[in-house]
Design an enzyme around this catalytic site. Structure first.
Site, PDB file in Angstrom:
ATOM      1  N   GLU A   1      -3.722  -4.802  18.565  1.00  0.00           N
ATOM      2  CA  GLU A   1      -3.649  -4.024  17.316  1.00  0.00           C
ATOM      3  C   GLU A   1      -2.877  -4.834  16.280  1.00  0.00           C
ATOM      4  O   GLU A   1      -2.022  -5.649  16.632  1.00  0.00           O
ATOM      5  CB  GLU A   1      -2.951  -2.682  17.659  1.00  0.00           C
ATOM      6  CG  GLU A   1      -2.651  -1.751  16.517  1.00  0.00           C
ATOM      7  CD  GLU A   1      -3.875  -1.204  15.788  1.00  0.00           C
ATOM      8  OE1 GLU A   1      -4.685  -2.030  15.332  1.00  0.00           O
ATOM      9  OE2 GLU A   1      -3.980   0.024  15.637  1.00  0.00           O
ATOM     10  N   ASP A   2      -3.170  -4.588  15.006  1.00  0.00           N
ATOM     11  CA  ASP A   2      -2.406  -5.283  13.953  1.00  0.00           C
ATOM     12  C   ASP A   2      -1.020  -4.676  13.784  1.00  0.00           C
ATOM     13  O   ASP A   2      -0.023  -5.380  13.707  1.00  0.00           O
ATOM     14  CB  ASP A   2      -3.183  -5.288  12.623  1.00  0.00           C
ATOM     15  CG  ASP A   2      -3.598  -3.890  12.147  1.00  0.00           C
ATOM     16  OD1 ASP A   2      -3.421  -2.905  12.900  1.00  0.00           O
ATOM     17  OD2 ASP A   2      -4.106  -3.786  11.017  1.00  0.00           O
TER      18      ASP A   2
ATOM     19  N   ASP B   1       2.125   2.073  13.504  1.00  0.00           N
ATOM     20  CA  ASP B   1       2.852   2.712  12.409  1.00  0.00           C
ATOM     21  C   ASP B   1       3.296   4.092  12.916  1.00  0.00           C
ATOM     22  O   ASP B   1       4.327   4.203  13.570  1.00  0.00           O
ATOM     23  CB  ASP B   1       1.880   2.768  11.224  1.00  0.00           C
ATOM     24  CG  ASP B   1       2.468   3.302   9.952  1.00  0.00           C
ATOM     25  OD1 ASP B   1       3.583   2.914   9.599  1.00  0.00           O
ATOM     26  OD2 ASP B   1       1.794   4.104   9.277  1.00  0.00           O
TER      27      ASP B   1
ATOM     28  N   GLY C   1       1.768   5.581  15.264  1.00  0.00           N
ATOM     29  CA  GLY C   1       1.450   5.533  16.698  1.00  0.00           C
ATOM     30  C   GLY C   1       0.241   6.394  17.066  1.00  0.00           C
ATOM     31  O   GLY C   1      -0.217   6.373  18.216  1.00  0.00           O
TER      32      GLY C   1
ATOM     33  N   THR D   1      -2.976   6.247  16.193  1.00  0.00           N
ATOM     34  CA  THR D   1      -4.189   5.503  16.572  1.00  0.00           C
ATOM     35  C   THR D   1      -4.075   5.018  18.018  1.00  0.00           C
ATOM     36  O   THR D   1      -4.997   5.174  18.826  1.00  0.00           O
ATOM     37  CB  THR D   1      -4.395   4.284  15.634  1.00  0.00           C
ATOM     38  OG1 THR D   1      -4.414   4.737  14.285  1.00  0.00           O
ATOM     39  CG2 THR D   1      -5.682   3.540  15.954  1.00  0.00           C
TER      40      THR D   1
ATOM     41  N   LYS E   1       6.414  -0.550  13.093  1.00  0.00           N
ATOM     42  CA  LYS E   1       7.334   0.051  12.112  1.00  0.00           C
ATOM     43  C   LYS E   1       8.041   1.218  12.787  1.00  0.00           C
ATOM     44  O   LYS E   1       7.546   2.356  12.737  1.00  0.00           O
ATOM     45  CB  LYS E   1       6.525   0.629  10.939  1.00  0.00           C
ATOM     46  CG  LYS E   1       6.100  -0.352   9.883  1.00  0.00           C
ATOM     47  CD  LYS E   1       5.509   0.447   8.715  1.00  0.00           C
ATOM     48  CE  LYS E   1       4.436  -0.310   8.012  1.00  0.00           C
ATOM     49  NZ  LYS E   1       3.648   0.512   7.078  1.00  0.00           N
TER      50      LYS E   1
ATOM     51  N   PHE F   1       4.744  -1.125   3.182  1.00  0.00           N
ATOM     52  CA  PHE F   1       3.316  -1.311   3.417  1.00  0.00           C
ATOM     53  C   PHE F   1       3.010  -2.797   3.271  1.00  0.00           C
ATOM     54  O   PHE F   1       3.333  -3.420   2.264  1.00  0.00           O
ATOM     55  CB  PHE F   1       2.480  -0.493   2.430  1.00  0.00           C
ATOM     56  CG  PHE F   1       1.055  -0.362   2.879  1.00  0.00           C
ATOM     57  CD1 PHE F   1       0.691   0.610   3.804  1.00  0.00           C
ATOM     58  CD2 PHE F   1       0.080  -1.229   2.407  1.00  0.00           C
ATOM     59  CE1 PHE F   1      -0.622   0.714   4.247  1.00  0.00           C
ATOM     60  CE2 PHE F   1      -1.236  -1.133   2.833  1.00  0.00           C
ATOM     61  CZ  PHE F   1      -1.582  -0.154   3.760  1.00  0.00           C
TER      62      PHE F   1
ATOM     63  N   ARG G   1      -7.141  -9.078   3.441  1.00  0.00           N
ATOM     64  CA  ARG G   1      -7.106  -9.418   4.869  1.00  0.00           C
ATOM     65  C   ARG G   1      -7.069 -10.928   5.078  1.00  0.00           C
ATOM     66  O   ARG G   1      -6.661 -11.415   6.116  1.00  0.00           O
ATOM     67  CB  ARG G   1      -8.365  -8.877   5.571  1.00  0.00           C
ATOM     68  CG  ARG G   1      -8.471  -7.357   5.569  1.00  0.00           C
ATOM     69  CD  ARG G   1      -9.627  -6.922   6.464  1.00  0.00           C
ATOM     70  NE  ARG G   1     -10.018  -5.535   6.252  1.00  0.00           N
ATOM     71  CZ  ARG G   1      -9.427  -4.485   6.812  1.00  0.00           C
ATOM     72  NH1 ARG G   1      -8.419  -4.656   7.627  1.00  0.00           N
ATOM     73  NH2 ARG G   1      -9.855  -3.260   6.568  1.00  0.00           N
TER      74      ARG G   1
HETATM   75  P1  IMP Z   1      -0.980   4.517  12.984  1.00  0.00           P
HETATM   76  O1  IMP Z   1      -2.078   5.326  13.606  1.00  0.00           O
HETATM   77  O2  IMP Z   1      -0.228   5.323  11.950  1.00  0.00           O
HETATM   78  O3  IMP Z   1      -0.053   3.858  13.960  1.00  0.00           O
HETATM   79  O4  IMP Z   1      -1.669   3.423  12.102  1.00  0.00           O
HETATM   80  C1  IMP Z   1      -2.278   2.361  12.612  1.00  0.00           C
HETATM   81  C2  IMP Z   1      -3.217   1.765  11.597  1.00  0.00           C
HETATM   82  O5  IMP Z   1      -2.833   2.030  10.241  1.00  0.00           O
HETATM   83  C3  IMP Z   1      -3.158   0.268  11.714  1.00  0.00           C
HETATM   84  O6  IMP Z   1      -4.107  -0.208  12.629  1.00  0.00           O
HETATM   85  C4  IMP Z   1      -3.461  -0.194  10.315  1.00  0.00           C
HETATM   86  O7  IMP Z   1      -4.854  -0.319  10.137  1.00  0.00           O
HETATM   87  C5  IMP Z   1      -2.949   0.899   9.415  1.00  0.00           C
HETATM   88  N1  IMP Z   1      -1.627   0.566   8.845  1.00  0.00           N
HETATM   89  C6  IMP Z   1      -0.435   1.100   9.155  1.00  0.00           C
HETATM   90  N2  IMP Z   1       0.558   0.551   8.431  1.00  0.00           N
HETATM   91  C7  IMP Z   1      -0.037  -0.372   7.648  1.00  0.00           C
HETATM   92  C8  IMP Z   1       0.470  -1.307   6.674  1.00  0.00           C
HETATM   93  O8  IMP Z   1       1.666  -1.436   6.374  1.00  0.00           O
HETATM   94  N3  IMP Z   1      -0.468  -2.096   6.083  1.00  0.00           N
HETATM   95  C9  IMP Z   1      -1.800  -2.027   6.377  1.00  0.00           C
HETATM   96  N4  IMP Z   1      -2.299  -1.182   7.265  1.00  0.00           N
HETATM   97  C10 IMP Z   1      -1.429  -0.357   7.902  1.00  0.00           C
END
Ligand code: IMP
Length: 182
Positions: free
Chosen positions: A102-103, A106, A108, A110, A134, A155, A168
């Site tokens: 995963e990139d 955030d 969590g 996803t 994060k 962000f 990207r």
């Molecule tokens: P989560 O489900 O909130 O953990 O979000 C995961 C997804 O949100 C990541 O795979 C990213 O695609 C996107 N994301 C979360 N934070 C950032 C950020 O700071 N920049 C770009 N994409 C983000």
């Protein structure tokens, strides 16, 4: 790259850390995977495509690669919390060692959904490798076995990460602010 963006993590630091993570994965999986049962590396699109491409070239163990498309953001910098997958893995995961790449983790949400889906499909072990984390944004606990960098609640874009599908291609990870655009 334009100087309007504030660089958070340089290209050199990313490259160094990707090599370290690759070595760690090689060490941890050397006895657990084989030519008959390779590591299944699952990249989360689109954000992980650059990280995954660099990471798998550090691997010295047999591996196969799959991608899953996930979305929860649209054109906002806040997750909607409504995680959707497209083209979820159709192959048999029974007994497989799976590594999700995963990139960024955030909230969590996803990763929680991904881990659930892959476990439901009968994988033997599922681990998470994320370039960024994060902690201040956490809504659910995610075990991240391989982590690149912890970052503050900013962000970020570049090295695969986007804002509204742009940036990207940047080689560094930079802090996004609307004033930076132009
Ligand atoms: P989560 O489900 O909130 O953990 O979000 C995961 C997804 O949100 C990541 O795979 C990213 O695609 C996107 N994301 C979360 N934070 C950032 C950020 O700071 N920049 C770009 N994409 C983000």
């Amino acid at each position: 790259m334009t100087t309007k963006f504030e660089v958070l993590i340089s290209k050199e630091r990313i490259q160094g850390r990707v090599k370290e993570i690759g070595s760690e994965i090689n060490r941890q999986y050397s006895e657990r995977v084989s030519e008959i049962s390779p590591l299944l590396v699952v990249g989360v699109l689109k954000g992980a495509f650059v990280f995954l491409a660099d990471l798998v070239r550090e691997l010295k163990i047999p591996c196969e690669i799959e991608f899953v498309s996930a979305s929860s953001y649209g054109d906002s910098t806040e997750s909607s919390g409504n995680v959707k997958f497209q083209n979820f893995i159709s192959r048999d995961l029974k007994g497989r060692e799976v590594l999700i790449v995963e990139d960024i983790v955030d909230t969590g949400l996803t990763m929680k959904k991904m881990l659930g889906e892959i476990s439901n499909q009968g994988a033997e072990q599922v681990a998470v490798c994320s370039l960024l984390y994060k902690p201040s944004r956490k809504q659910v606990d995610i075990p991240i076995e391989f982590l690149g960098f912890e970052i503050d609640d900013k962000f970020v874009i570049g090295y695969g990460l986007d804002f509204d599908d742009r940036y990207r291609d940047l080689e560094e990870i930079v802090i996004y602010s609307p004033e930076s655009e132009g």
